[in-house]
Scaffold this active site. Structure first.
Site: not given
Ligand code: ZN
Length: 188
Positions: A46, A51, A99-100, A141-142, A145
């Site tokens: 995702g 991000q 998480c990226l 999670h997304e 963000h």
């Molecule tokens: Zn993340």
């Protein structure tokens, strides 16, 4: 399409509530195409617009269920309805997220097992997806963000010191850091 740099924790856009999309134009289409490519290259399941440094309520996802069903898409201006979230301790093996924007680390966190995602796609057609398990987790999670929250902000107290130590050791938590999928070697 372009792979965009992924912001690392500390970049203000990651910690700011994203704005609703009002204009559905080529710029938005380009953003979504780039997000797909960036997500695939990372790789991630995702990716939220915040991000890649864009404070708009957009996220992409890419997930294959155990039965082989492949779910890939974008949701714009999402809303999320959740089932109950247990107070039990999260399981290290089965409930750890990464998480990226806090790359290479993983921590366990409880999520709702059920999520109903609604919103629109690029053509402004309605999106409605009932998710369970990991897909529901990805959506939560997304979605967080887009509210300026990283999963590390929601961890149990026992993990917070470790998160702070990592942030300091890595030199994160400051403005302007990012990594480029396909170029920078990071396992997320
Ligand atoms: Zn993340």
């Amino acid at each position: 399409m372009t792979i965009r740099p992924i912001c690392i924790t500390g970049e203000p856009v990651l910690h700011t509530v994203a704005e609703e999309v009002k204009v559905f134009d080529n710029e938005l289409r380009q953003l979504v195409e780039d997000m797909y490519q960036t997500m695939d290259e990372a790789p991630g399941v995702g990716l939220a617009a915040t991000q890649v440094g864009v404070g708009l309520r957009v996220f992409t996802y890419n997930w294959t269920e155990d039965d082989g069903t492949h779910l890939r898409g974008v949701v714009i201006n999402p809303e999320l309805e959740l089932g109950p979230i247990s107070d039990d301790e999260p399981d290290d093996e089965t409930e750890s997220e990464g998480c990226l924007s806090f790359p290479t680390y993983r921590f366990p966190i409880k999520r709702a097992d059920y999520a109903l995602l609604t919103g629109v796609d690029l053509e402004q057609n309605p999106v409605k997806i009932e998710a369970h398990g990991w897909l529901a987790r990805i959506f939560q999670h997304e979605f967080d963000h887009l509210d300026g929250l990283l999963y590390i902000d929601k961890l149990r107290n026992e993990f917070k010191v470790e998160v702070e130590e990592i942030t300091n050791e890595e030199g994160w938590g400051v403005d302007g850091l990012s990594w480029l999928p396909g170029k920078d070697k990071i396992e997320a």
